[in-house]
Design a protein around this motif. Structure first.
Motif, PDB file in Angstrom:
ATOM      1  N   ASP A  93      -5.707  43.823  72.813  1.00 19.85           N
ATOM      2  CA  ASP A  93      -6.362  44.915  72.900  1.00 19.85           C
ATOM      3  C   ASP A  93      -7.579  44.423  71.916  1.00 19.85           C
ATOM      4  O   ASP A  93      -7.478  44.555  70.754  1.00 19.85           O
ATOM      5  CB  ASP A  93      -6.080  46.279  72.570  1.00 19.85           C
ATOM      6  CG  ASP A  93      -6.904  47.526  72.857  1.00 19.85           C
ATOM      7  OD1 ASP A  93      -8.018  46.967  73.130  1.00 19.85           O
ATOM      8  OD2 ASP A  93      -6.340  48.624  73.035  1.00 19.85           O
ATOM      9  N   GLN A  94      -8.761  44.151  72.417  1.00 17.07           N
ATOM     10  CA  GLN A  94      -9.851  43.677  71.764  1.00 17.07           C
ATOM     11  C   GLN A  94     -11.011  44.908  71.050  1.00 17.07           C
ATOM     12  O   GLN A  94     -11.868  44.329  70.462  1.00 17.07           O
ATOM     13  CB  GLN A  94     -10.623  42.535  72.376  1.00 17.07           C
ATOM     14  CG  GLN A  94      -9.999  41.585  72.744  1.00 17.07           C
ATOM     15  CD  GLN A  94      -9.360  40.908  71.616  1.00 17.07           C
ATOM     16  OE1 GLN A  94     -10.002  40.560  70.528  1.00 17.07           O
ATOM     17  NE2 GLN A  94      -8.005  40.657  71.474  1.00 17.07           N
ATOM     18  N   ARG A  95     -10.565  46.265  71.492  1.00 18.80           N
ATOM     19  CA  ARG A  95     -11.476  46.961  71.027  1.00 18.80           C
ATOM     20  C   ARG A  95     -11.422  47.386  69.683  1.00 18.80           C
ATOM     21  O   ARG A  95     -10.447  47.274  69.105  1.00 18.80           O
ATOM     22  CB  ARG A  95     -11.057  48.510  71.910  1.00 18.80           C
ATOM     23  CG  ARG A  95     -11.499  48.601  73.411  1.00 18.80           C
ATOM     24  CD  ARG A  95     -10.875  49.532  73.961  1.00 18.80           C
ATOM     25  NE  ARG A  95      -9.351  49.714  73.898  1.00 18.80           N
ATOM     26  CZ  ARG A  95      -8.645  50.770  74.361  1.00 18.80           C
ATOM     27  NH1 ARG A  95      -9.067  51.658  74.879  1.00 18.80           N
ATOM     28  NH2 ARG A  95      -7.327  50.720  74.322  1.00 18.80           N
ATOM     29  N   GLY A 107      -4.739  51.569  78.211  1.00 23.42           N
ATOM     30  CA  GLY A 107      -5.151  50.883  77.063  1.00 23.42           C
ATOM     31  C   GLY A 107      -4.331  50.963  75.680  1.00 23.42           C
ATOM     32  O   GLY A 107      -4.535  49.991  74.915  1.00 23.42           O
ATOM     33  N   ARG A 108      -3.508  51.824  75.628  1.00 26.96           N
ATOM     34  CA  ARG A 108      -2.781  51.914  74.355  1.00 26.96           C
ATOM     35  C   ARG A 108      -1.161  51.784  74.616  1.00 26.96           C
ATOM     36  O   ARG A 108      -0.636  51.468  73.660  1.00 26.96           O
ATOM     37  CB  ARG A 108      -3.113  53.458  73.749  1.00 26.96           C
ATOM     38  CG  ARG A 108      -4.404  53.642  73.299  1.00 26.96           C
ATOM     39  CD  ARG A 108      -4.831  52.953  72.114  1.00 26.96           C
ATOM     40  NE  ARG A 108      -3.733  52.879  71.083  1.00 26.96           N
ATOM     41  CZ  ARG A 108      -3.323  51.636  70.257  1.00 26.96           C
ATOM     42  NH1 ARG A 108      -4.182  50.797  70.250  1.00 26.96           N
ATOM     43  NH2 ARG A 108      -2.516  51.920  69.432  1.00 26.96           N
ATOM     44  N   THR A 128     -11.314  49.863  67.855  1.00 26.46           N
ATOM     45  CA  THR A 128     -10.603  50.961  67.642  1.00 26.46           C
ATOM     46  C   THR A 128      -9.129  50.457  67.336  1.00 26.46           C
ATOM     47  O   THR A 128      -8.382  51.540  66.565  1.00 26.46           O
ATOM     48  CB  THR A 128     -10.608  51.927  68.516  1.00 26.46           C
ATOM     49  OG1 THR A 128     -10.245  51.571  69.732  1.00 26.46           O
ATOM     50  CG2 THR A 128     -11.813  52.660  68.549  1.00 26.46           C
ATOM     51  N   SER A 129      -8.860  49.334  67.837  1.00 24.80           N
ATOM     52  CA  SER A 129      -7.245  49.120  67.981  1.00 24.80           C
ATOM     53  C   SER A 129      -6.713  48.757  66.615  1.00 24.80           C
ATOM     54  O   SER A 129      -5.656  49.490  66.015  1.00 24.80           O
ATOM     55  CB  SER A 129      -6.947  47.807  68.712  1.00 24.80           C
ATOM     56  OG  SER A 129      -7.464  48.204  70.075  1.00 24.80           O
ATOM     57  N   GLN A 130      -7.306  48.117  65.657  1.00 21.16           N
ATOM     58  CA  GLN A 130      -6.793  48.012  64.203  1.00 21.16           C
ATOM     59  C   GLN A 130      -6.880  49.263  63.470  1.00 21.16           C
ATOM     60  O   GLN A 130      -5.946  49.565  62.747  1.00 21.16           O
ATOM     61  CB  GLN A 130      -7.965  46.902  63.278  1.00 21.16           C
ATOM     62  CG  GLN A 130      -7.529  46.900  62.162  1.00 21.16           C
ATOM     63  CD  GLN A 130      -8.421  45.705  61.156  1.00 21.16           C
ATOM     64  OE1 GLN A 130      -9.053  45.091  61.955  1.00 21.16           O
ATOM     65  NE2 GLN A 130      -8.588  46.265  59.982  1.00 21.16           N
ATOM     66  N   LYS A 172       1.812  48.522  69.341  1.00 22.60           N
ATOM     67  CA  LYS A 172       1.006  46.950  69.233  1.00 22.60           C
ATOM     68  C   LYS A 172       0.456  46.784  70.527  1.00 22.60           C
ATOM     69  O   LYS A 172       1.124  46.561  71.278  1.00 22.60           O
ATOM     70  CB  LYS A 172       1.797  46.163  68.475  1.00 22.60           C
ATOM     71  CG  LYS A 172       2.447  46.766  67.198  1.00 22.60           C
ATOM     72  CD  LYS A 172       1.315  47.174  66.254  1.00 22.60           C
ATOM     73  CE  LYS A 172       1.693  47.788  64.758  1.00 22.60           C
ATOM     74  NZ  LYS A 172       1.086  48.171  64.053  1.00 22.60           N
ATOM     75  N   ALA A 173      -0.787  46.527  70.415  1.00 24.95           N
ATOM     76  CA  ALA A 173      -1.491  46.016  71.840  1.00 24.95           C
ATOM     77  C   ALA A 173      -2.261  44.573  71.189  1.00 24.95           C
ATOM     78  O   ALA A 173      -3.459  44.860  71.049  1.00 24.95           O
ATOM     79  CB  ALA A 173      -2.197  46.775  72.550  1.00 24.95           C
ATOM     80  N   GLU A 202      -3.556  50.999  65.110  1.00 26.29           N
ATOM     81  CA  GLU A 202      -2.413  50.409  65.076  1.00 26.29           C
ATOM     82  C   GLU A 202      -2.292  50.046  63.584  1.00 26.29           C
ATOM     83  O   GLU A 202      -0.934  49.879  63.425  1.00 26.29           O
ATOM     84  CB  GLU A 202      -2.611  48.885  65.782  1.00 26.29           C
ATOM     85  CG  GLU A 202      -2.720  49.042  67.236  1.00 26.29           C
ATOM     86  CD  GLU A 202      -2.819  47.633  67.668  1.00 26.29           C
ATOM     87  OE1 GLU A 202      -2.498  46.731  67.014  1.00 26.29           O
ATOM     88  OE2 GLU A 202      -2.997  47.464  68.903  1.00 26.29           O
TER      89      GLU A 202
END
Length: 177
Positions: free
Chosen positions: A37-39, A7-8, A41-43, A33-34, A46
């Motif tokens: 990735d819609q989770r 996922g990361r 937590t991504s923002q 940068k993914a 990242e």
């Protein structure tokens, strides 16, 4: 959509991850940068959370400090950092601390939560610069205990604290480090 095995991290970084230093691992996890990735937590990982400091205290303990600014995205209706967001950030950052010093087949995936207890002491308004200290207190083969402290950067006033008890579980197929 490109295939990722984790996922990361993209596959080429996954191969190098076990041999990286703890600081290299943390920077890789925070800078990757993914875009697909819609989770939620991504923002945070990242764009908002930055490594502030790393100290390895022993082979199985460390103190990792992160810095971030309270974004409106994570505020409640009173304009302060939401308690649920604080809990999620403690969960993420204490897991990153474990991943920084984990070994192959042990903690490189951050494990899963057994309990996460957060105590809230004072508000953190939108725009406040914060520091989060994450300490690995104990890291065994299958269980780990971490502690966290979220503070204002300006005066180190404590916003909240956490005790995070984790269990190691193997990664699901396709996510193995």
């Amino acid at each position: 959509m490109p295939t990722q095995t984790h996922g990361r991290l993209p596959p080429e970084l996954l191969q190098k991850f076990p041999s990286m230093s703890p600081v290299e691992r943390l920077n890789a996890l925070l800078s990757n940068k993914a875009p697909n990735d819609q989770r939620f937590t991504s923002q945070f990982l990242e764009s908002e959370c930055k490594l502030h400091d790393f100290k390895q205290l022993s082979p199985k303990s460390a103190l990792v400090t992160f810095a971030f600014k309270v974004s409106r995205n994570y505020c409640n209706v009173s304009g302060n950092l939401h308690g649920g967001a604080q809990a999620a950030f403690f969960d993420l950052c204490t897991s990153l601390a474990l991943m920084s010093i984990g070994q192959p087949d042990s903690w490189l995936n951050g494990g899963v939560s057994r309990s996460l207890n957060v105590t809230y002491l004072r508000p953190a308004p939108e725009g406040e610069e914060l520091i989060m200290e994450c300490e690995i207190v104990s890291m065994g083969k299958s269980l780990a205990l971490t502690k966290g402290r979220l503070m204002r950067e300006s005066d180190r006033g404590v916003i909240s604290t956490c005790d995070h008890d984790k269990a190691f579980v193997p990664s699901k197929p396709g996510w193995k480090l």
